[in-house]
Design an enzyme around this catalytic site. Structure first.
Site, PDB file in Angstrom:
ATOM      1  N   TYR A  80       0.823  -1.209   0.000  1.00 48.14           N
ATOM      2  CA  TYR A  80       0.000   0.000   0.000  1.00 48.14           C
ATOM      3  C   TYR A  80       0.857   1.259   0.000  1.00 48.14           C
ATOM      4  CZ  TYR A  80      -4.621  -2.072   0.713  1.00 48.14           C
ATOM      5  OH  TYR A  80      -5.803  -2.743   0.543  1.00 48.14           O
TER       6      TYR A  80
ATOM      7  N   LYS B  27       3.615 -15.577   2.269  1.00 44.23           N
ATOM      8  CA  LYS B  27       3.901 -16.287   1.018  1.00 44.23           C
ATOM      9  C   LYS B  27       5.404 -16.513   1.002  1.00 44.23           C
ATOM     10  CE  LYS B  27       2.547 -17.879  -3.071  1.00 44.23           C
ATOM     11  NZ  LYS B  27       1.727 -19.107  -3.216  1.00 44.23           N
TER      12      LYS B  27
ATOM     13  N   ASP C 131      -2.481 -18.488  -0.067  1.00 38.06           N
ATOM     14  CA  ASP C 131      -3.420 -19.176  -0.966  1.00 38.06           C
ATOM     15  C   ASP C 131      -4.153 -20.291  -0.228  1.00 38.06           C
ATOM     16  OD1 ASP C 131      -0.970 -20.465  -0.785  1.00 38.06           O
ATOM     17  OD2 ASP C 131      -0.913 -21.111  -2.876  1.00 38.06           O
TER      18      ASP C 131
ATOM     19  N   ASP D 105      -6.248  -7.317   3.713  1.00 45.54           N
ATOM     20  CA  ASP D 105      -7.365  -6.673   3.019  1.00 45.54           C
ATOM     21  C   ASP D 105      -8.237  -7.740   2.364  1.00 45.54           C
ATOM     22  OD1 ASP D 105      -8.892  -4.572   1.810  1.00 45.54           O
ATOM     23  OD2 ASP D 105      -7.822  -4.963  -0.064  1.00 45.54           O
TER      24      ASP D 105
ATOM     25  N   ASP E  15     -12.066  -9.490   3.884  1.00 46.25           N
ATOM     26  CA  ASP E  15     -13.342  -9.468   3.156  1.00 46.25           C
ATOM     27  C   ASP E  15     -13.904 -10.881   3.017  1.00 46.25           C
ATOM     28  OD1 ASP E  15     -13.381  -6.720   2.765  1.00 46.25           O
ATOM     29  OD2 ASP E  15     -13.895  -6.879   0.636  1.00 46.25           O
TER      30      ASP E  15
HETATM   31  C1  IPM Z   1     -10.425  -1.624   3.635  1.00 48.94           C
HETATM   32  C2  IPM Z   1     -10.698  -1.007   2.295  1.00 48.94           C
HETATM   33  C3  IPM Z   1      -9.572  -0.024   1.987  1.00 48.94           C
HETATM   34  C4  IPM Z   1      -8.281  -0.814   1.921  1.00 48.94           C
HETATM   35  C5  IPM Z   1      -9.789   0.784   0.700  1.00 48.94           C
HETATM   36  C6  IPM Z   1     -11.099   1.535   0.720  1.00 48.94           C
HETATM   37  C7  IPM Z   1      -8.639   1.729   0.435  1.00 48.94           C
HETATM   38  O1  IPM Z   1     -10.827  -1.979   1.314  1.00 48.94           O
HETATM   39  O2  IPM Z   1     -10.351  -0.886   4.631  1.00 48.94           O
HETATM   40  O3  IPM Z   1     -10.293  -2.841   3.694  1.00 48.94           O
HETATM   41  O4  IPM Z   1      -7.938  -1.386   0.876  1.00 48.94           O
HETATM   42  O5  IPM Z   1      -7.594  -0.882   2.938  1.00 48.94           O
HETATM   43 MG    MG Z   2     -10.782  -3.955   2.042  1.00 52.69          MG
END
Ligand code: IPM
Ligand code: MG
Length: 373
Positions: free
Chosen positions: A147, A201, A233, A257, A261
């Site tokens: 990032y 990884k 993975d 990240d 999710d």
């Molecule tokens: C998160 C989001 C952010 C990230 C985006 C909105 C920049 O996906 O907080 O997980 O990638 O960190």
């Molecule tokens: Mg995210």
């Protein structure tokens, strides 16, 4: 700390941000009453709301307010439809959210993922894979890795007669950066089921090899916690095959990240998941930014359809981590459980097959949680 005034900056942002923030503030005010706290809460624009109000995703005045506060309650930012109208560096994700993370060195991102029994139907996995309900904590490093690593650019290349662009992102981690996030994971595990699964990884990346070595070394300080390493993975696969094996999942920024999710999807709805982004603790103080895991959901914004629970639970994390007000945090979490037990459901967690379920809007859900405080 409870006798002092809690200074909170509330940045609602875009999309569903303002309407879920309204409910979270309502619940915070109820907790303030009940626990005789003194909360100074100041609202300020961020994201597209900041651009519209002051020409910047993170207006100077908003940043100043954050600096003067003890904690930030954040909504969500970003409206993909409007992105093409400004350069990528000025868009809310980078110019507001990533900027705040870096500005306040919020290196530790905690994302608790829980699937309450009552919402088992909302989980995409078959019941036998859900065990007695899911309960894991993703600890994600938030200020390093790809990032922020330099160089980060898109360049023009000329190769003979061919012209094309090339994009470069750089993954960088130093030992101290890995150490401090590993400590956060092991400390969290001590209060939980005492297991850390560290994701890397290491079979391909230099970063992965260093990550594994440093985490293994930090683990020696926590003999009561079991450490396991897993390639990213495989972890993505194990999360859907056998999610109950995980307690604390420790990841670098990009892997965290993605996996957070995926883990969130297991809890049925992003609308249920809070998160805490924490800086270093100095004395009694831990500065933090608290935000729901879901995004701005522009498609349902302003329609009283959004689930406010993630934002409300984020305010519970704020009380817990920045102000050490455990009882007040639990009061909020208990009130959320109570509203769910009453059968109240926003659209994202509504099950038409459940005769006890009552479909409600953002505001009704907030009202019920406020009443249960
Ligand atoms: C998160 C989001 C952010 C990230 C985006 C909105 C920049 O996906 O907080 O997980 O990638 O960190
Ligand atoms: Mg995210």
């Amino acid at each position: 700390m409870s006798s002092a005034t809690l200074k909170i900056a509330a940045l609602a942002g875009d999309g569903i941000g303002p309407e879920v923030m309204r409910e979270a503030i309502k619940v915070l005010r109820a907790v303030e009453q009940k626990f005789a706290l003194s909360i100074t809460l100041t609202e300020a624009p961020v994201g597209w709301a900041g651009i519209d109000a002051a020409g910047q995703a993170l207006p100077e005045a908003t940043l100043k307010l954050c600096r003067q506060s003890d904690a930030i309650l954040f909504g969500s930012v970003g409206l993909p439809d409007r992105d093409p109208t400004i350069p990528k560096e000025q868009r809310p994700e980078r110019a507001a959210l990533l900027r705040l993370r870096k500005e306040f060195s919020l290196f530790a991102n905690l994302r608790p993922v829980q699937l309450p029994k009552a919402l088992a139907y909302a989980c995409p996995l078959r019941p036998e894979r859900q065990g007695d309900g899911l309960d894991l904590l993703v600890v994600r490093e938030l200020t390093g890795g790809m990032y922020f690593g330099q160089p980060k650019l898109t360049e023009e290349i000329t190769d003979g007669t061919r012209h094309f662009r090339r994009a470069i992102d750089t993954m960088v981690y130093s030992e101290p950066e890995i150490e401090r996030i590993a400590h956060v994971a092991f400390q969290a595990a001590q209060w939980r089921r005492k297991k850390v699964t560290s994701i890397d990884k290491a079979n391909v990346l230099e970063n992965g090899v260093l990550w594994r070595e440093v985490v293994t070394r930090v683990a020696k300080d926590y003999p009561a916690v079991a450490l396991e390493h897993m390639f990213v993975d495989n972890a993505a696969m194990q999360l859907v095959l056998r999610p109950t094996q995980f307690d604390v999942v420790l990841c670098e920024n990009l892997f965290g990240d993605i996996l957070s999710d995926e883990a969130a999807a297991l809890a049925g709805s992003l609308g249920m998941l809070p998160s805490a982004s924490l800086g270093a603790t100095t004395g009694e103080q831990t500065f933090g930014l608290y935000e729901p895991a879901g995004g701005t959901a522009p498609d349902i914004a302003g329609k009283n359809l959004a689930n406010p629970i993630a934002q409300i639970l984020s305010s519970a994390l704020l009380l817990r981590y920045s102000f050490k007000l455990e009882a007040a945090a639990r009061a909020i979490e208990g009130a959320v459980s109570a509203a769910i037990a009453q059968g109240l459901r926003t659209g994202d967690i509504y099950n038409p097959a459940d005769p006890a379920a009552k479909k409600v809007g953002t505001q009704e859900m907030g009202d019920a949680i406020e009443a249960a405080i």
